[in-house]
Design a protein around this motif. Structure first.
Motif, PDB file in Angstrom:
ATOM      1  N   THR A 223      20.819 -12.409 -19.470  1.00  0.00           N
ATOM      2  CA  THR A 223      21.561 -11.444 -18.659  1.00  0.00           C
ATOM      3  C   THR A 223      20.713 -10.924 -17.500  1.00  0.00           C
ATOM      4  O   THR A 223      21.218 -10.728 -16.388  1.00  0.00           O
ATOM      5  CB  THR A 223      22.015 -10.260 -19.535  1.00  0.00           C
ATOM      6  OG1 THR A 223      22.876 -10.754 -20.561  1.00  0.00           O
ATOM      7  CG2 THR A 223      22.755  -9.224 -18.724  1.00  0.00           C
ATOM      8  N   THR A 224      19.436 -10.711 -17.733  1.00  0.00           N
ATOM      9  CA  THR A 224      18.571 -10.131 -16.698  1.00  0.00           C
ATOM     10  C   THR A 224      18.347 -11.090 -15.534  1.00  0.00           C
ATOM     11  O   THR A 224      17.882 -10.660 -14.472  1.00  0.00           O
ATOM     12  CB  THR A 224      17.207  -9.741 -17.295  1.00  0.00           C
ATOM     13  OG1 THR A 224      16.540 -10.922 -17.783  1.00  0.00           O
ATOM     14  CG2 THR A 224      17.374  -8.758 -18.437  1.00  0.00           C
ATOM     15  N   GLU A 225      18.675 -12.364 -15.716  1.00  0.00           N
ATOM     16  CA  GLU A 225      18.447 -13.343 -14.654  1.00  0.00           C
ATOM     17  C   GLU A 225      19.693 -13.622 -13.826  1.00  0.00           C
ATOM     18  O   GLU A 225      19.666 -14.448 -12.914  1.00  0.00           O
ATOM     19  CB  GLU A 225      17.900 -14.637 -15.261  1.00  0.00           C
ATOM     20  CG  GLU A 225      16.566 -14.444 -15.968  1.00  0.00           C
ATOM     21  CD  GLU A 225      15.901 -15.757 -16.357  1.00  0.00           C
ATOM     22  OE1 GLU A 225      16.170 -16.769 -15.684  1.00  0.00           O
ATOM     23  OE2 GLU A 225      15.134 -15.759 -17.317  1.00  0.00           O
ATOM     24  N   VAL A 226      20.808 -12.970 -14.139  1.00  0.00           N
ATOM     25  CA  VAL A 226      22.009 -13.116 -13.318  1.00  0.00           C
ATOM     26  C   VAL A 226      21.761 -12.407 -11.987  1.00  0.00           C
ATOM     27  O   VAL A 226      21.375 -11.230 -11.967  1.00  0.00           O
ATOM     28  CB  VAL A 226      23.236 -12.506 -14.029  1.00  0.00           C
ATOM     29  CG1 VAL A 226      24.462 -12.555 -13.124  1.00  0.00           C
ATOM     30  CG2 VAL A 226      23.507 -13.248 -15.336  1.00  0.00           C
ATOM     31  N   ALA A 271      24.038  -1.375 -12.707  1.00  0.00           N
ATOM     32  CA  ALA A 271      23.385  -2.609 -12.277  1.00  0.00           C
ATOM     33  C   ALA A 271      23.231  -3.582 -13.438  1.00  0.00           C
ATOM     34  O   ALA A 271      23.531  -4.784 -13.317  1.00  0.00           O
ATOM     35  CB  ALA A 271      22.021  -2.291 -11.659  1.00  0.00           C
ATOM     36  N   ARG A 272      22.768  -3.086 -14.579  1.00  0.00           N
ATOM     37  CA  ARG A 272      22.599  -3.952 -15.744  1.00  0.00           C
ATOM     38  C   ARG A 272      23.944  -4.454 -16.258  1.00  0.00           C
ATOM     39  O   ARG A 272      24.103  -5.639 -16.604  1.00  0.00           O
ATOM     40  CB  ARG A 272      21.871  -3.194 -16.851  1.00  0.00           C
ATOM     41  CG  ARG A 272      20.408  -2.896 -16.534  1.00  0.00           C
ATOM     42  CD  ARG A 272      19.865  -1.742 -17.355  1.00  0.00           C
ATOM     43  NE  ARG A 272      20.005  -1.963 -18.786  1.00  0.00           N
ATOM     44  CZ  ARG A 272      19.886  -1.008 -19.701  1.00  0.00           C
ATOM     45  NH1 ARG A 272      19.621   0.241 -19.313  1.00  0.00           N
ATOM     46  NH2 ARG A 272      19.996  -1.281 -20.974  1.00  0.00           N
ATOM     47  N   ALA A 273      24.929  -3.557 -16.308  1.00  0.00           N
ATOM     48  CA  ALA A 273      26.238  -3.935 -16.838  1.00  0.00           C
ATOM     49  C   ALA A 273      26.949  -4.928 -15.935  1.00  0.00           C
ATOM     50  O   ALA A 273      27.658  -5.820 -16.419  1.00  0.00           O
ATOM     51  CB  ALA A 273      27.092  -2.687 -17.029  1.00  0.00           C
ATOM     52  N   ALA A 274      26.788  -4.805 -14.622  1.00  0.00           N
ATOM     53  CA  ALA A 274      27.431  -5.748 -13.702  1.00  0.00           C
ATOM     54  C   ALA A 274      26.905  -7.161 -13.927  1.00  0.00           C
ATOM     55  O   ALA A 274      27.661  -8.139 -13.898  1.00  0.00           O
ATOM     56  CB  ALA A 274      27.189  -5.308 -12.254  1.00  0.00           C
ATOM     57  N   ARG A 275      25.605  -7.272 -14.177  1.00  0.00           N
ATOM     58  CA  ARG A 275      25.028  -8.585 -14.493  1.00  0.00           C
ATOM     59  C   ARG A 275      25.625  -9.147 -15.788  1.00  0.00           C
ATOM     60  O   ARG A 275      26.022 -10.316 -15.859  1.00  0.00           O
ATOM     61  CB  ARG A 275      23.513  -8.462 -14.643  1.00  0.00           C
ATOM     62  CG  ARG A 275      22.720  -8.367 -13.358  1.00  0.00           C
ATOM     63  CD  ARG A 275      21.231  -8.486 -13.661  1.00  0.00           C
ATOM     64  NE  ARG A 275      20.453  -8.767 -12.470  1.00  0.00           N
ATOM     65  CZ  ARG A 275      19.667  -7.894 -11.867  1.00  0.00           C
ATOM     66  NH1 ARG A 275      19.591  -6.647 -12.348  1.00  0.00           N
ATOM     67  NH2 ARG A 275      18.984  -8.223 -10.791  1.00  0.00           N
ATOM     68  N   ALA A 276      25.689  -8.296 -16.812  1.00  0.00           N
ATOM     69  CA  ALA A 276      26.174  -8.764 -18.114  1.00  0.00           C
ATOM     70  C   ALA A 276      27.648  -9.152 -18.047  1.00  0.00           C
ATOM     71  O   ALA A 276      28.055 -10.172 -18.622  1.00  0.00           O
ATOM     72  CB  ALA A 276      25.965  -7.677 -19.171  1.00  0.00           C
ATOM     73  N   LEU A 277      28.454  -8.362 -17.357  1.00  0.00           N
ATOM     74  CA  LEU A 277      29.876  -8.667 -17.265  1.00  0.00           C
ATOM     75  C   LEU A 277      30.105  -9.948 -16.466  1.00  0.00           C
ATOM     76  O   LEU A 277      31.004 -10.747 -16.802  1.00  0.00           O
ATOM     77  CB  LEU A 277      30.624  -7.495 -16.623  1.00  0.00           C
ATOM     78  CG  LEU A 277      32.148  -7.582 -16.630  1.00  0.00           C
ATOM     79  CD1 LEU A 277      32.683  -7.788 -18.038  1.00  0.00           C
ATOM     80  CD2 LEU A 277      32.764  -6.330 -16.007  1.00  0.00           C
ATOM     81  N   ALA A 278      29.321 -10.172 -15.425  1.00  0.00           N
ATOM     82  CA  ALA A 278      29.419 -11.432 -14.685  1.00  0.00           C
ATOM     83  C   ALA A 278      29.098 -12.616 -15.593  1.00  0.00           C
ATOM     84  O   ALA A 278      29.766 -13.660 -15.536  1.00  0.00           O
ATOM     85  CB  ALA A 278      28.471 -11.396 -13.487  1.00  0.00           C
ATOM     86  N   LEU A 279      28.091 -12.452 -16.444  1.00  0.00           N
ATOM     87  CA  LEU A 279      27.733 -13.512 -17.387  1.00  0.00           C
ATOM     88  C   LEU A 279      28.882 -13.788 -18.348  1.00  0.00           C
ATOM     89  O   LEU A 279      29.236 -14.948 -18.606  1.00  0.00           O
ATOM     90  CB  LEU A 279      26.481 -13.104 -18.167  1.00  0.00           C
ATOM     91  CG  LEU A 279      25.989 -14.076 -19.245  1.00  0.00           C
ATOM     92  CD1 LEU A 279      25.477 -15.353 -18.599  1.00  0.00           C
ATOM     93  CD2 LEU A 279      24.902 -13.450 -20.097  1.00  0.00           C
ATOM     94  N   LEU A 280      29.490 -12.733 -18.886  1.00  0.00           N
ATOM     95  CA  LEU A 280      30.603 -12.898 -19.813  1.00  0.00           C
ATOM     96  C   LEU A 280      31.796 -13.577 -19.158  1.00  0.00           C
ATOM     97  O   LEU A 280      32.549 -14.300 -19.815  1.00  0.00           O
ATOM     98  CB  LEU A 280      31.028 -11.535 -20.368  1.00  0.00           C
ATOM     99  CG  LEU A 280      30.071 -10.852 -21.342  1.00  0.00           C
ATOM    100  CD1 LEU A 280      30.537  -9.439 -21.643  1.00  0.00           C
ATOM    101  CD2 LEU A 280      29.958 -11.658 -22.633  1.00  0.00           C
ATOM    102  N   ARG A 281      31.969 -13.360 -17.875  1.00  0.00           N
ATOM    103  CA  ARG A 281      33.099 -13.937 -17.147  1.00  0.00           C
ATOM    104  C   ARG A 281      32.784 -15.297 -16.536  1.00  0.00           C
ATOM    105  O   ARG A 281      33.643 -15.897 -15.876  1.00  0.00           O
ATOM    106  CB  ARG A 281      33.561 -12.968 -16.054  1.00  0.00           C
ATOM    107  CG  ARG A 281      34.162 -11.679 -16.600  1.00  0.00           C
ATOM    108  CD  ARG A 281      34.502 -10.689 -15.496  1.00  0.00           C
ATOM    109  NE  ARG A 281      35.251  -9.551 -16.018  1.00  0.00           N
ATOM    110  CZ  ARG A 281      35.639  -8.513 -15.285  1.00  0.00           C
ATOM    111  NH1 ARG A 281      35.334  -8.460 -13.993  1.00  0.00           N
ATOM    112  NH2 ARG A 281      36.324  -7.527 -15.838  1.00  0.00           N
ATOM    113  N   GLY A 282      31.556 -15.770 -16.718  1.00  0.00           N
ATOM    114  CA  GLY A 282      31.188 -17.072 -16.175  1.00  0.00           C
ATOM    115  C   GLY A 282      30.946 -17.078 -14.689  1.00  0.00           C
ATOM    116  O   GLY A 282      30.986 -18.133 -14.052  1.00  0.00           O
ATOM    117  N   GLN A 283      30.669 -15.905 -14.101  1.00  0.00           N
ATOM    118  CA  GLN A 283      30.431 -15.813 -12.673  1.00  0.00           C
ATOM    119  C   GLN A 283      28.961 -16.118 -12.369  1.00  0.00           C
ATOM    120  O   GLN A 283      28.068 -15.729 -13.127  1.00  0.00           O
ATOM    121  CB  GLN A 283      30.777 -14.419 -12.162  1.00  0.00           C
ATOM    122  CG  GLN A 283      32.196 -13.973 -12.453  1.00  0.00           C
ATOM    123  CD  GLN A 283      33.221 -14.807 -11.715  1.00  0.00           C
ATOM    124  OE1 GLN A 283      32.945 -15.374 -10.661  1.00  0.00           O
ATOM    125  NE2 GLN A 283      34.420 -14.889 -12.281  1.00  0.00           N
TER     126      GLN A 283
END
Length: 327
Positions: A223-226, A271-283
């Motif tokens: 997640t931290t690398e998104v 900031a952290r949550a936006a990265r994680a949510l993008a990961l969950l959505r495949g963005q």
């Protein structure tokens, strides 16, 4: 995701996330947004406060996630007589076969990966503080010895919004330690029909274990690398600063209705949550849409309305939703 084949690792992460969501849907009917936000918090190593009336499957949802992720799950029922030692553990005098006596540490239920703190506001502040210290420091101190908690470590606490007698509301400073505040609503008619069909027959669906603690830690690292573009960071800062009365970015309504706005922790969480949510959505990267979708769970418990808002029926949700829509 820094391996010799980043594309292959990204696909592996996406496959794991899709499998987790599919397996959760086998047991939990509806609540797609809540599930998405709970997974987002887990990926960010954040704690959640879930607010909802009894009977909305909060315990089932959290225990199901624990089973799917292969995490050690513990449920702590908070009551007025619960003591801090009931959570963190205590030193117990043990007598050996030779007659010698020594203190031994008996670990409390806090020593797990996924904690459900059920009805956290029913216990006095002293006991609440014991849990919140563990959440913040990821360790407990008993008998002068500090013991680290297992990783991953996440607390999901619940509150009943309709009962206030015999409760001890969490102060704003303690609420700020929660990554999200999630509001769980009633299911739709179709969803409730499906719930009845699934749970009143001979057998109910059981979730399978898909990961383990090491697998969850790997997803948290991924997640931290998104990527988080500068434009998204600026949107986060604009949103958080616009909640603060007196700020140059605050509008007339914020200055009129808000007593205290969100602090810097809100910007970090977004900031952290936006990265994680993008990961969950495949963005491939976080976007402003993720910031809009996460504004309410991150900010609703950090924006404190004043007497003007209370008198006119304006809630923090109303204020935050309007600010997020303007991004």
């Amino acid at each position: 995701m820094s391996t010799e084949n980043p594309a292959a690792q990204w696909q592996d992460v996406q496959d794991r996330v899709a499998a987790i969501r599919q397996e959760t849907a086998r047991v939990i009917v509806g609540q797609d947004v809540i599930v998405e936000h709970l997974l987002t918090a887990l990926l960010c190593k954040g704690h959640c406060l879930l607010v909802g009336v009894p009977g909305l499957a909060k315990t089932l949802l959290i225990s199901t996630l624990g089973r799917i992720l292969g995490l050690k799950f513990r449920r702590i029922q908070f009551t007025p007589d619960l003591m801090p030692t009931d959570i963190v553990g205590s030193e117990i005098l043990h007598q050996g076969e030779d007659g010698s006596r020594q203190f031994r540490f008996a670990a409390g239920p806090i020593f797990a990966n996924l904690i459900l703190a059920d009805e956290i506001n029913r216990t006095p502040p002293k006991t609440q503080a014991a849990l919140l210290e563990a959440m913040q420091e990821k360790q407990v101190t008993v008998g002068g010895e500090t013991r680290p908690l297992e990783e991953p470590f996440t607390v999901f606490a619940t509150q009943n919004p309709i009962e206030h007698e015999g409760t001890y509301p969490l102060p704003e400073a303690q609420l700020d330690r929660f990554f999200f505040e999630l509001r769980i609503d009633y299911p739709s008619l179709a969803e409730e029909q499906e719930i009845v069909a699934r749970t009143t027959g001979r057998g109910t669906p059981q979730a399978s274990t898909l990961l383990d603690a090491a697998g969850v830690l790997a997803l948290q690292d991924a997640t931290t690398e998104v990527p988080l573009p500068d434009s998204v960071v600026q949107s986060i800062l604009q949103l958080v600063h616009s909640t603060r009365p007196g700020s140059e970015l605050a509008d007339k309504e914020v200055n009129h209705y808000v007593a205290f706005g969100a602090g810097p922790r809100a910007s970090q969480c977004l900031a952290r949550a936006a990265r994680a949510l993008a990961l969950l959505r495949g963005q491939p990267a976080a976007s402003i849409q993720e910031v809009r979708d996460l504004a309410l769970p991150v900010l609703r418990h950090r924006v404190i309305p004043n007497y003007n808002a209370t008198g006119e029926g304006i809630t923090s949700d109303d204020i935050v939703a309007k600010l997020a829509a303007a991004l």
